[in-house]
Design a protein around this motif. Sequence first.
Motif, short mmCIF file in Angstrom:
data_model
loop_
_atom_site.label_atom_id
_atom_site.label_comp_id
_atom_site.label_asym_id
_atom_site.label_seq_id
_atom_site.Cartn_x
_atom_site.Cartn_y
_atom_site.Cartn_z
N ARG A 1 -6.84 2.29 5.60
CA ARG A 1 -6.29 2.01 4.28
C ARG A 1 -4.87 2.52 4.15
O ARG A 1 -3.99 1.81 3.64
CB ARG A 1 -7.17 2.65 3.20
CG ARG A 1 -6.69 2.39 1.77
CD ARG A 1 -7.64 2.99 0.77
NE ARG A 1 -8.98 2.42 0.90
CZ ARG A 1 -10.05 2.86 0.23
NH1 ARG A 1 -9.93 3.90 -0.59
NH2 ARG A 1 -11.22 2.30 0.39
N GLU A 2 -4.61 3.74 4.64
CA GLU A 2 -3.27 4.31 4.56
C GLU A 2 -2.30 3.55 5.45
O GLU A 2 -1.15 3.32 5.07
CB GLU A 2 -3.30 5.79 4.93
CG GLU A 2 -1.95 6.48 4.88
CD GLU A 2 -1.31 6.44 3.50
OE1 GLU A 2 -0.07 6.54 3.45
OE2 GLU A 2 -2.03 6.31 2.50
N ARG B 1 -1.43 0.34 3.69
CA ARG B 1 -0.52 0.59 2.58
C ARG B 1 0.91 0.82 3.07
O ARG B 1 1.87 0.28 2.52
CB ARG B 1 -1.00 1.81 1.78
CG ARG B 1 -0.07 2.20 0.63
CD ARG B 1 -0.62 3.39 -0.14
NE ARG B 1 0.34 3.83 -1.14
CZ ARG B 1 0.52 3.27 -2.32
NH1 ARG B 1 -0.20 2.20 -2.66
NH2 ARG B 1 1.42 3.73 -3.16
N TYR C 1 3.19 0.18 -5.23
CA TYR C 1 3.79 0.71 -4.01
C TYR C 1 5.08 1.48 -4.26
O TYR C 1 5.39 2.44 -3.54
CB TYR C 1 4.07 -0.44 -3.03
CG TYR C 1 2.81 -1.11 -2.55
CD1 TYR C 1 2.07 -0.56 -1.50
CD2 TYR C 1 2.33 -2.26 -3.15
CE1 TYR C 1 0.90 -1.16 -1.06
CE2 TYR C 1 1.17 -2.88 -2.71
CZ TYR C 1 0.45 -2.32 -1.68
OH TYR C 1 -0.71 -2.91 -1.26
#
Length: 207
Positions: free
Chosen positions: A12-13, A16, A58
């Motif tokens: 997930r990181e 992102r 973001y």
Amino acid sequence: MRNDEEEPGGLRERTRRAVRDELARLALDLFTTRGYEETTVEDVARAASMSKRSFFRYFPTKEDVVFGELELMAARIAEEIRARPADEPPWRCLTAVLAGWQDRIHAAQRELPGLRLIESSPALRARLAQKRDELRALVADALRARPGAPLDAFTADLLTGAAGTALDAAAREWLRTGGQADRATLLTRAFALLEPPGAGGAVGGTS
């Protein structure tokens, strides 16, 4: 147990960060082509095939797109400073860590186009000054927090400000040469010129 997506370096990181990097790349392309003031968040979001609301997940502001991962880098720089040997003089500690990060600091400003964009925009220069004040305070605190290396707040602030000035001067000279000068050499020269008297030993005291 936490799964891979939840770990700091997990899927997930990483996803992102990949989206943030792509947004920053698209934004810089638009800013340099159309002009920073003329490009809206909607324009950047549209180029990335996302909504304006998604963009703000973001980056909190349009200005923040230009500066990439400066906050994350500052936190990591502070960690490295705290981990340096306690008997290492403060200026040597600070400049050794910053020298190791100088390529990534420049990369976070998107190299030559990003630096030119910042220089040409009063809004971006003001935002960068604000961010740098915050980040330098973080680094100065880390310099004081090294176990067994007492340093007063004034000296830590002064040394951190001097090191930041060296980074800025090296970046401006690199910009003036059109990216032809060697950044590491420029930074080494700047650090040497600003080295405080007695920097080979302890600097400052307790507050």
